[in-house]
Scaffold this motif. Structure first.
Motif, mmCIF file in Angstrom:
data_model
loop_
_atom_site.group_PDB
_atom_site.id
_atom_site.type_symbol
_atom_site.label_atom_id
_atom_site.label_comp_id
_atom_site.label_asym_id
_atom_site.label_seq_id
_atom_site.Cartn_x
_atom_site.Cartn_y
_atom_site.Cartn_z
ATOM 1 N N CYS B 106 38.834 -30.161 39.256
ATOM 2 C CA CYS B 106 37.505 -29.919 39.846
ATOM 3 C C CYS B 106 37.544 -30.022 41.367
ATOM 4 O O CYS B 106 36.872 -29.265 42.057
ATOM 5 C CB CYS B 106 36.493 -30.933 39.302
ATOM 6 S SG CYS B 106 36.127 -30.709 37.568
ATOM 7 N N CYS B 140 30.622 -30.577 46.539
ATOM 8 C CA CYS B 140 30.692 -29.778 45.301
ATOM 9 C C CYS B 140 31.856 -30.256 44.432
ATOM 10 O O CYS B 140 31.715 -30.394 43.212
ATOM 11 C CB CYS B 140 30.872 -28.298 45.626
ATOM 12 S SG CYS B 140 29.396 -27.558 46.332
ATOM 13 N N LEU B 143 31.040 -33.738 42.993
ATOM 14 C CA LEU B 143 29.986 -33.621 41.974
ATOM 15 C C LEU B 143 30.561 -33.070 40.661
ATOM 16 O O LEU B 143 30.269 -33.582 39.577
ATOM 17 C CB LEU B 143 28.865 -32.709 42.479
ATOM 18 C CG LEU B 143 27.625 -32.590 41.595
ATOM 19 C CD1 LEU B 143 26.917 -33.924 41.447
ATOM 20 C CD2 LEU B 143 26.657 -31.569 42.154
ATOM 21 N N ALA B 144 31.402 -32.039 40.783
ATOM 22 C CA ALA B 144 32.022 -31.462 39.581
ATOM 23 C C ALA B 144 32.980 -32.452 38.946
ATOM 24 O O ALA B 144 32.959 -32.661 37.723
ATOM 25 C CB ALA B 144 32.749 -30.167 39.948
ATOM 26 N N GLY B 146 32.871 -35.567 39.171
ATOM 27 C CA GLY B 146 32.098 -36.711 38.688
ATOM 28 C C GLY B 146 31.572 -36.548 37.272
ATOM 29 O O GLY B 146 31.150 -37.521 36.640
ATOM 30 N N THR B 147 31.634 -35.312 36.751
ATOM 31 C CA THR B 147 31.225 -35.081 35.370
ATOM 32 C C THR B 147 32.062 -35.968 34.440
ATOM 33 O O THR B 147 31.601 -36.390 33.385
ATOM 34 C CB THR B 147 31.467 -33.593 34.987
ATOM 35 O OG1 THR B 147 31.001 -32.786 36.053
ATOM 36 C CG2 THR B 147 30.754 -33.214 33.718
ATOM 37 N N TYR B 148 33.300 -36.210 34.846
ATOM 38 C CA TYR B 148 34.207 -37.006 34.014
ATOM 39 C C TYR B 148 34.352 -38.425 34.548
ATOM 40 O O TYR B 148 35.279 -39.135 34.186
ATOM 41 C CB TYR B 148 35.579 -36.328 33.958
ATOM 42 C CG TYR B 148 35.478 -34.895 33.519
ATOM 43 C CD1 TYR B 148 35.182 -34.587 32.199
ATOM 44 C CD2 TYR B 148 35.643 -33.859 34.426
ATOM 45 C CE1 TYR B 148 35.063 -33.271 31.796
ATOM 46 C CE2 TYR B 148 35.531 -32.538 34.028
ATOM 47 C CZ TYR B 148 35.236 -32.253 32.716
ATOM 48 O OH TYR B 148 35.115 -30.947 32.316
ATOM 49 N N LEU B 151 28.512 -42.594 37.095
ATOM 50 C CA LEU B 151 27.338 -42.064 37.807
ATOM 51 C C LEU B 151 27.439 -42.102 39.334
ATOM 52 O O LEU B 151 27.091 -41.115 39.993
ATOM 53 C CB LEU B 151 26.083 -42.808 37.330
ATOM 54 C CG LEU B 151 24.776 -42.438 38.016
ATOM 55 C CD1 LEU B 151 24.340 -41.037 37.629
ATOM 56 C CD2 LEU B 151 23.683 -43.444 37.668
ATOM 57 N N ARG B 154 29.005 -38.996 40.878
ATOM 58 C CA ARG B 154 28.163 -37.789 40.886
ATOM 59 C C ARG B 154 27.104 -37.871 41.980
ATOM 60 O O ARG B 154 26.843 -36.903 42.686
ATOM 61 C CB ARG B 154 27.478 -37.620 39.521
ATOM 62 C CG ARG B 154 28.432 -37.239 38.424
ATOM 63 C CD ARG B 154 27.686 -36.761 37.198
ATOM 64 N NE ARG B 154 26.937 -37.810 36.525
ATOM 65 C CZ ARG B 154 27.464 -38.674 35.673
ATOM 66 N NH1 ARG B 154 28.745 -38.620 35.413
ATOM 67 N NH2 ARG B 154 26.728 -39.606 35.096
ATOM 68 N N LEU B 155 26.508 -39.047 42.123
ATOM 69 C CA LEU B 155 25.474 -39.223 43.154
ATOM 70 C C LEU B 155 26.055 -39.050 44.550
ATOM 71 O O LEU B 155 25.412 -38.471 45.432
ATOM 72 C CB LEU B 155 24.827 -40.607 43.022
ATOM 73 C CG LEU B 155 23.877 -40.796 41.837
ATOM 74 C CD1 LEU B 155 23.325 -42.212 41.816
ATOM 75 C CD2 LEU B 155 22.722 -39.801 41.903
ATOM 76 N N GLY B 157 28.575 -37.173 45.349
ATOM 77 C CA GLY B 157 28.759 -35.731 45.530
ATOM 78 C C GLY B 157 27.475 -35.056 45.961
ATOM 79 O O GLY B 157 27.458 -34.238 46.883
ATOM 80 N N LEU B 158 26.402 -35.449 45.314
ATOM 81 C CA LEU B 158 25.090 -34.877 45.627
ATOM 82 C C LEU B 158 24.679 -35.213 47.064
ATOM 83 O O LEU B 158 24.162 -34.352 47.797
ATOM 84 C CB LEU B 158 24.062 -35.439 44.635
ATOM 85 C CG LEU B 158 22.828 -34.615 44.379
ATOM 86 C CD1 LEU B 158 23.204 -33.272 43.781
ATOM 87 C CD2 LEU B 158 21.882 -35.351 43.427
#
Lengths: 124, 199
Positions: B106, B140, B143-144, B146-148, B151, B154-155, B157-158
């Protein structure tokens, strides 16, 4: 005061129980099956199979269960000898750590084999 | 009728067994994801970024400033990889190659895209947008990936994406925003992972 509610995982109570099939009887008393039929207990054992040690808080966050729920299920697994629980202090904060025992690993492996066999036996 | 009932029982048993297997797989994935990202690594990477921000501040040439950031990024990647490796060795009963592979799959394409854009814009007037581009691509990727993972990843990444979008409109503050995002966000979210997700 608002009480924080956690999302509870499915316990599988409404689902049909897994049956032992010929050649893959879990054990004579069906203890493994009974113990691992619950999603929380299955989640605890699966998580501990990957990580050497997990704290109570880590397990609770990973599985998304309440303190009381996790405590009850972890105690059952501990009583069955599937997990080991060690309590200590991190400074002044009490810390509970769980790890999987060899018999817990065997139980999980047998459960996985049983389910694979079930899928193979019922497909086709 | 009896045949139908047997078939129904067979199907529900198979569904239940398949559901249980999927649940076990997802539980293991969650643990692997949480143990393969190092919070300490994030804090150290953030610290490197803050030091870089201070060191690159007196440099007037933008390209030279950005070059310092590229060197710092290389050091930060090594530090992040090493601390994650140490965390996995300490916590996991085996090396979770699957989440590591997915994390890299990712992140790497986004880093590659950022490198291509860097080369394309380096000698033109568009160089002022590079800090914002780096934030966007990195955000990006994280964030991608962070799917694996847990939390906070992912945050983070955002937040990088949001930082990148803001920096696009303020290109003159680009290098300062690099310090704020790569420094501040890594430290804040690294501390979150460190204290809540086992180091």
């Amino acid at each position: 005061m608002a009480v924080k509610r956690r999302k509870r995982p499915q316990t599988g109570k409404s689902q049909p129980p897994l049956e032992a099939i010929s050649g893959f009887v879990l054990d004579e008393s069906g203890a493994y099956q009974k113990l691992l039929n619950d999603r929380v207990r299955l989640g605890v054992l699966s998580s501990l199979a990957v990580s050497r040690v997990l704290t109570f808080r880590q397990l609770r966050d990973l599985l998304g269960v309440t303190d009381g729920n996790l405590s009850t299920h972890a105690r059952k697994l501990e009583e069955a000898g599937f997990v080991r629980c060690e309590k200590s202090f991190d400074g002044r904060i009490p810390k509970t750590e769980y790890s999987i025992t060899p018999s817990g690993q065997t139980a999980l492996k047998r459960y996985l084999k049983h389910m694979e066999a079930l899928i193979n036996a019922t497909s086709g | 009728m009896k045949e139908q009932l047997t078939m129904h029982k067979k199907l529900s048993l198979r569904d239940r067994a398949a559901e249980d297997l999927a649940y076990i797989r997802s539980a293991m994935d969650r643990v692997e994801g949480s143990s393969s990202v190092s919070g300490l690594g994030g804090i150290l990477m953030g610290s490197i970024a803050l030091v870089t921000a201070v060191l690159s501040r007196p440099i007037f040439d933008l390209q030279a400033q950005l070059l310092v950031w590229i060197y710092a990024a290389a050091i930060a990647v090594v530090v992040g990889g090493l601390t994650s490796w140490l965390k996995v060795r300490r916590q996991a009963s085996h090396i979770p190659w699957d989440p590591v592979r997915r994390f890299c799959l990712c992140l790497i394409p986004n880093v590659g895209a950022a490198a291509a854009v860097t080369v394309a814009l380096w000698h033109g007037p568009g160089v002022v947008f590079l800090p914002a581009m780096w934030m966007l691509f990195y955000g990006c990727g994280v964030l991608a990936a962070g799917t694996y993972a847990v939390l906070p990843v992912r945050l983070m990444g955002l937040c990088f994406i949001l930082g990148g979008v803001i920096a696009l409109w303020m290109p003159m503050w680009g290098v300062i925003s690099l310090g704020l995002t790569f420094g501040g966000l890594h430290i804040v979210f690294g501390a979150w992972v460190y204290f809540r997700h086992g180091g």
